[in-house]
Write an enzyme that holds these catalytic residues in place. Structure first.
Site, short mmCIF file in Angstrom:
data_model
loop_
_atom_site.label_atom_id
_atom_site.label_comp_id
_atom_site.label_asym_id
_atom_site.label_seq_id
_atom_site.Cartn_x
_atom_site.Cartn_y
_atom_site.Cartn_z
N GLU A 34 0.82 -1.22 0.00
CA GLU A 34 0.00 0.00 0.00
C GLU A 34 0.85 1.26 0.00
O GLU A 34 0.48 2.28 0.57
CB GLU A 34 -0.88 0.00 1.25
C1 LIG Z 1 2.46 -9.75 0.61
C2 LIG Z 1 2.29 -8.66 -0.39
C3 LIG Z 1 1.01 -8.33 -0.83
C4 LIG Z 1 0.84 -7.33 -1.80
N1 LIG Z 1 -0.42 -7.07 -2.29
C5 LIG Z 1 -0.55 -6.26 -3.37
C6 LIG Z 1 -1.81 -6.13 -4.04
O1 LIG Z 1 -2.83 -6.69 -3.61
N2 LIG Z 1 -1.88 -5.36 -5.16
C7 LIG Z 1 -0.78 -4.71 -5.66
O2 LIG Z 1 -0.91 -4.05 -6.68
N3 LIG Z 1 0.42 -4.81 -5.04
C8 LIG Z 1 0.56 -5.56 -3.92
N4 LIG Z 1 1.78 -5.69 -3.30
C9 LIG Z 1 2.92 -4.96 -3.84
C10 LIG Z 1 3.37 -3.83 -2.93
O3 LIG Z 1 2.46 -2.79 -2.96
C11 LIG Z 1 4.79 -3.43 -3.37
O4 LIG Z 1 5.65 -4.48 -2.96
C12 LIG Z 1 5.23 -2.10 -2.79
O5 LIG Z 1 4.48 -1.06 -3.35
C13 LIG Z 1 6.72 -1.83 -3.03
O6 LIG Z 1 7.08 -2.05 -4.37
P1 LIG Z 1 8.32 -2.98 -4.70
O7 LIG Z 1 8.14 -4.27 -3.98
O8 LIG Z 1 8.50 -3.04 -6.16
O9 LIG Z 1 9.55 -2.28 -4.03
P2 LIG Z 1 10.41 -1.09 -4.70
O10 LIG Z 1 9.51 -0.07 -5.29
O11 LIG Z 1 11.46 -1.69 -5.57
O12 LIG Z 1 11.10 -0.46 -3.42
C14 LIG Z 1 12.31 -0.96 -2.82
C15 LIG Z 1 12.77 0.06 -1.78
O13 LIG Z 1 13.08 1.31 -2.43
C16 LIG Z 1 12.31 2.36 -1.88
N5 LIG Z 1 11.92 3.27 -2.95
C17 LIG Z 1 11.40 2.97 -4.15
N6 LIG Z 1 11.16 4.09 -4.85
C18 LIG Z 1 11.53 5.13 -4.08
C19 LIG Z 1 11.52 6.54 -4.24
N7 LIG Z 1 11.05 7.13 -5.33
N8 LIG Z 1 11.99 7.30 -3.22
C20 LIG Z 1 12.43 6.74 -2.08
N9 LIG Z 1 12.46 5.41 -1.88
C21 LIG Z 1 12.01 4.61 -2.86
C22 LIG Z 1 11.10 1.69 -1.22
O14 LIG Z 1 10.55 2.46 -0.16
C23 LIG Z 1 11.71 0.38 -0.74
O15 LIG Z 1 12.32 0.56 0.51
C24 LIG Z 1 1.97 -6.64 -2.29
C25 LIG Z 1 3.25 -6.95 -1.81
C26 LIG Z 1 3.41 -7.94 -0.89
C27 LIG Z 1 4.81 -8.27 -0.42
#
Ligand SMILES: Cc1cc2nc3c(=O)[nH]c(=O)nc-3n(C[C@H](O)[C@H](O)[C@H](O)COP(=O)(O)OP(=O)(O)OC[C@H]3O[C@@H](n4cnc5c(N)ncnc54)[C@H](O)[C@@H]3O)c2cc1C
Length: 566
Positions: free
Chosen positions: A426
């Site tokens: 989220e």
């Molecule tokens: C169990 C689980 C359930 C989920 N359910 C859903 C769902 O129902 N629907 C859905 O669409 N998604 C879902 N997600 C996805 C979730 O919303 C994403 O994992 C989350 O938004 C982070 O994206 P990412 O994993 O690609 O991490 P990344 O975006 O790669 O982030 C990695 C790190 O970099 C940081 N970061 C990234 N960009 C920036 C920036 N611009 N500035 C500063 N820091 C940054 C982040 O804070 C994080 O610490 C789920 C994930 C999990 C693990």
């Protein structure tokens, strides 16, 4: 120890701390009388205690699995979900025109929290449906509303949100799923989505996906994104689930926790979808769902913290070790410190979430923009602080258990493993903090200043009765005001390195404010003593956090990737 939903604590907070009477005084929510609300919370609490809580371990020990392309839920989850939908708990705030109860968001925030404390992985399912209902209520055509809302509200069908793709996580604008016009009012959706919570469920007739995708030629970034409703089964003319749509669950993720909630890799292969809202306004529509979900996820953090706290408290009352005035470890000062911290933090996080919900209700009931701005300002705090507290409290719960906390059999570790993701999904908590110092301060800090005015006025009024506590809260609010004014004067791009400590400092001060109100209502009781503990020992953390903020981000960004590798 079995979970007990904290119904009386909600009543205390609504009456003495977050000003629920203002909501009750509005015409829109006049029917939410104290008797009605107490009855609703009591009934929901009973369902949480008796039906959902016993499922918590099942979800962990018998994860959801994929069988021939269909998700099979953990044992007992189907019965648990039936109790949720039969009780009308899927969508108590939804529009009565479509079968909802039209109750205030603050009440569903309390109910959602209780369900999270009882069984987080199952609760995530109706939480997502709630968000979808809200998005459709605001952005769908009347035809779509008439077809989908009654089924979603009754819980016969469930809803999901599909944003994430392998290359598009926090940066949703990088998504590449496609939508092509079929020329008959529908669109063909193609692409892969990952991490989709409850992408399938075997206890509902239909699963409705809200999917973000791009129309041909749409601009890059978030402006080119549209939103589509893509059901697993396409409803027939009578509104019953008809032919299977061209979508499937490819696999489930193996996760650290939350095993009862299937996290799906979804494949859309020219699946039939209906556009929700205008072309290119998908993020706007999805934000309706996401804002709802952000507060809901904050509630998940508080709920899990409450579950972990109750578990740790029961253990501390039973475990005998060393000489203690109470014969058990609860007599040791350090164990008392951990339990008091857990209780005080839960109180602060819960009050923030409820206050945010009250602002949403007041905005809806009065149409006054100031309430909407207040809700918007509190939402990232409610999401990030409450889920951080969920992680910290459940981690402390493990510590209270000593070695048994590290042994799965005690159940303490599950709270920590399950809740950990709430700080990630989220919008990660880092992204929430950036939203706070970015978009939420774009008004020049007005919404923040209004909140600080409230806190200081309250503290002034409490100075006669509780001078030390009120003085500490007033001082903290004043320091926060100075730092907020300083932060607003910084260029946007230079605020992000200090966003997380700023958000936490704001939450700390809000926590002091709510604890002070509790102490005024119950000066010689448990609330008064916990408030004293929070204000004298936890609130001072805000000063260190604000020092971090005032240091700016220059030194931080001077540390190069090479320095980090050295
Ligand atoms: C169990 C689980 C359930 C989920 N359910 C859903 C769902 O129902 N629907 C859905 O669409 N998604 C879902 N997600 C996805 C979730 O919303 C994403 O994992 C989350 O938004 C982070 O994206 P990412 O994993 O690609 O991490 P990344 O975006 O790669 O982030 C990695 C790190 O970099 C940081 N970061 C990234 N960009 C920036 C920036 N611009 N500035 C500063 N820091 C940054 C982040 O804070 C994080 O610490 C789920 C994930 C999990 C693990």
């Amino acid at each position: 120890m079995p979970y007990r939903a904290p119904v009386s604590e909600f009543s205390f907070l609504l009456e003495n701390v977050v000003g629920f009477s203002a909501v009750q005084d509005t015409q829109r929510f006049a029917e939410a009388t104290t008797d009605t609300v107490t009855a609703v919370l009591t009934e929901a609490g009973k369902m949480c205690d008796e039906v959902m809580a016993p499922l918590q371990r099942n979800g962990d020990l018998h994860p959801a699995r994929l069988e021939n392309g269909v998700v099979r839920s953990s044992p007992g989850f189907a019965e648990g979900y039936k109790a949720i939908s039969d009780g009308g708990w899927v969508a108590i705030t939804a529009d009565p025109e479509y079968g909802g109860m039209g109750l205030p968001v603050v009440i569903s925030t309390a109910v959602n929290e209780m369900m999270s404390g009882a069984c987080l992985s199952l609760q995530l399912n109706p939480l997502l449906t709630q968000g979808q209902i809200e998005a459709l209520e605001h952005h769908a055509s009347d035809e779509i509303k008439a077809l989908y809302l009654p089924k979603l509200i009754s819980g016969e069908w469930s809803g999901t949100m599909n944003l994430t793709e392998p290359q598009a996580g926090s940066d949703v604008g990088a998504l590449s799923s496609k939508a092509e016009d079929n020329g008959d009012g529908t669109y063909a959706i193609t692409g892969q989505k990952i991490f989709i919570s409850w992408g399938d469920a075997d206890f509902v007739e239909n699963v409705c996906h809200l999917v973000l995708a791009r129309l041909p030629g749409a601009p890059a970034g978030t402006k080119g994104i549209s939103l589509f409703l893509v059901p697993k089964f396409i409803p027939d003319a009578a509104g019953n689930p008809g032919v299977a749509n061209s979508l499937k669950v490819v696999s489930l993720e193996h996760k650290m926790g939350l095993h009862g909630s299937p996290t799906c890799v979804m494949s859309y292969e020219g699946a039939t979808g209906w556009m929700i809202g205008a072309p290119g306004s998908g993020m706007k529509a999805m934000f309706t769902m996401m804002n709802n979900a952000r507060l809901g996820v904050g509630g998940q953090g508080v709920g899990a913290a409450e579950g972990a706290y109750q578990h740790a408290l029961a253990f501390a009352n039973e475990r005998k070790q060393g000489k203690s005035p109470f014969d058990t470890i609860i007599g040791h000062a350090d164990v008392r410190r951990m339990l008091a911290t857990m209780k005080a933090e839960i109180f602060a996080a819960r009050a923030i979430a409820l206050d945010c919900a009250i602002s949403i209700d007041m905005g809806r009931a009065t149409g006054e923009a100031e309430w909407d701005a207040r809700a918007a300002f509190l939402t990232p705090i409610a999401k990030a602080f409450s889920t951080d507290i969920g992680c910290e409290v459940s981690e402390m719960g493990v510590q209270v258990h000593g070695g048994m906390g590290y042994v799965e059999e005690s159940g303490a570790a599950q709270f920590y493993r399950d809740v950990r993701v709430t700080a990630i999904y989220e919008g990660t908590n880092g992204i929430q903090a950036m939203d706070m110092v970015g978009r939420k301060l774009m008004d020049g800090g007005e919404a923040a200043a209004r909140l600080l005015d409230e806190i200081e006025a309250d503290a002034e009024a409490a100075k006669g009765a509780l001078p030390e506590l009120a003085g500490a809260v007033w001082e903290a609010a004043e320091t926060l005001r100075e730092t907020t004014e300083w932060l607003v004067a910084q260029p946007m791009a230079e605020r992000f390195g200090t966003a997380v400590p700023y958000l936490r400092a704001f939450a700390r001060v809000l926590g002091g404010h709510y604890h002070l109100r509790a102490a005024m209502a119950d000066p010689d009781g448990a609330h008064g003593r916990i408030a004293r503990y929070y204000i004298t020992r936890l609130l001072p953390e805000h000063a260190g956090l604000l020092g971090h903020v005032r240091a700016g981000e220059a030194e931080l960004m001077e540390i190069s990737p090479d320095d980090l590798a050295a």
